[in-house]
Design an enzyme around this catalytic site. Structure first.
Site, PDB file in Angstrom:
ATOM      1  CE  LYS A  49      -2.861   1.084   0.829  1.00  0.00           C
ATOM      2  NZ  LYS A  49      -1.668   1.098   1.627  1.00  0.00           N
ATOM      3  CD  GLN A  93       1.886   1.563   1.853  1.00  0.00           C
ATOM      4  OE1 GLN A  93       1.008   1.181   1.119  1.00  0.00           O
ATOM      5  NE2 GLN A  93       1.656   1.898   3.119  1.00  0.00           N
ATOM      6  CG  ASP A 116      -3.050   8.768   0.390  1.00  0.00           C
ATOM      7  OD1 ASP A 116      -4.047   8.221   0.891  1.00  0.00           O
ATOM      8  OD2 ASP A 116      -1.891   8.562   0.788  1.00  0.00           O
TER       9      ASP A 116
END
Ligand code: NAP
Length: 286
Positions: A49, A93, A116
């Protein structure tokens, strides 16, 4: 219909487009990544990422915590990031250790920074037809359908899987595009009847390879396989029996090399979008 679509190329092209947008509009998006513990898989995902972000002009900041960090410390960190005007996106994460309350942590993120798209607030925004930031994997599916030049309006779409992460948000994204949707899950009777009826089949069960065989799909259908199943030989598979199904349908995404290719891209897109949302919000408040 672009039946030769390559998801790796789609990702490359879309990242380049995003880079150009960031440069042209002189955006300075910043993404904060929260990591708990140091599992190998998470380290790799985070590295990927950060690398993608760096390549297109998104700054990342890593907030690392020991495996035994308590809930309060993480909640305080999220509050600090929420209040920091220089941070545009906050990403936790997953998975995180089981002593932590994952849903509470996610819901603590400011919905305008929830890249997200998984806070209850953002899922509610989606259901109410006023989406703000939507989840990355369903966004990836929608991007693939768009790149295929696929007309969704009025089409019969069957989704297998009703998770908060994939199936449920996808249902609403597709509904907004006027699809006619059937939602299947582990209690569905006669799955084949529903898959055979699908012009577009999106499958995210993840329980066993070859769940979907050629006799279960409509000729010329479009099939998006979200699942990632690791076998005893450490090989990756989806739900679909790819080799036989691809002979019958118009398009089927491979695993690996399909939906999974796009999730990092979607996180980057949401970070840029969060940056834009916050700018608009600040202007409105003035
Ligand atoms: P999940 O929370 O376990 O949900 C699985 C869903 O599939 C559930 O709704 C379940 O029904 C349903 N299901 C399971 N077996 C079924 C069957 N035989 N027939 C019909 N429905 C069945 O999983 P998830 O988080 O949504 O993830 C699904 C898969 O996608 C996993 O393989 C995961 O690794 C993969 N994934 C991939 C990406 C990517 O980037 N490509 C991202 C996220 C997830 P019930 O609700 O009745 O239990």
């Amino acid at each position: 219909m672009n039946s030769k679509l390559d998801c790796r190329q789609l990702k490359k092209d879309a990242l380049l487009k995003l880079k150009e947008k960031i440069e042209k509009e002189a955006l300075q998006p910043v993404l904060a990544i929260i990591q708990v513990g140091s599992v190998d898989a998470s380290n790799i995902y985070i590295r990927n990422k950060r690398k993608a972000a760096d390549e297109i002009g998104i700054t990342t900041t890593l907030c690392s915590f020991e495996e035994d960090v308590d809930q309060e410390t993480l909640l305080r960190k999220i509050e600090e990031l929420n209040e920091n005007p220089n941070i545009n996106g906050i990403f936790i994460q997953l998975p995180i250790p089981s002593h932590l309350d994952e849903v509470e942590l996610i819901n603590h993120i400011d919905p305008k920074k929830d890249v997200d798209g998984l806070t209850t607030m953002n899922l509610g925004n989606l259901v109410s037809g006023e989406p703000l930031l939507t989840p990355c994997t369903p966004n990836a599916v929608m991007d693939i359908l768009e790149a295929l030049d696929c007309d969704i309006t009025g089409k019969n779409v069957t989704i297998i899987g009703r998770s908060r992460l994939v199936g449920k948000p996808l249902f609403h994204l597709l509904l907004q595009k006027d699809a006619t949707i059937t939602m299947c899950h582990s209690k569905t009777e006669n799955l084949k009847e529903h898959t055979l009826n699908a012009d577009i089949l999106i499958t995210a069960a993840g329980t066993k390879k070859n769940l979907i065989t050629a006799d279960m799909v409509k000729e010329d259908a479009i099939i998006i396989d979200v699942s990632i199943i690791r076998d005893e030989q450490n090989q990756l598979h989806g739900d679909v029996d790819y080799d036989t199904v691809k002979e019958k349908v118009n398009y089927v995404t491979p695993v690996p090399g399909g939906v999974g290719q796009l999730t990092v891209l979607e996180l980057m897109k949401n970070t840029v979008k969060a940056n834009e949302i916050q700018k608009t919000y600040t202007l409105k408040k003035k």
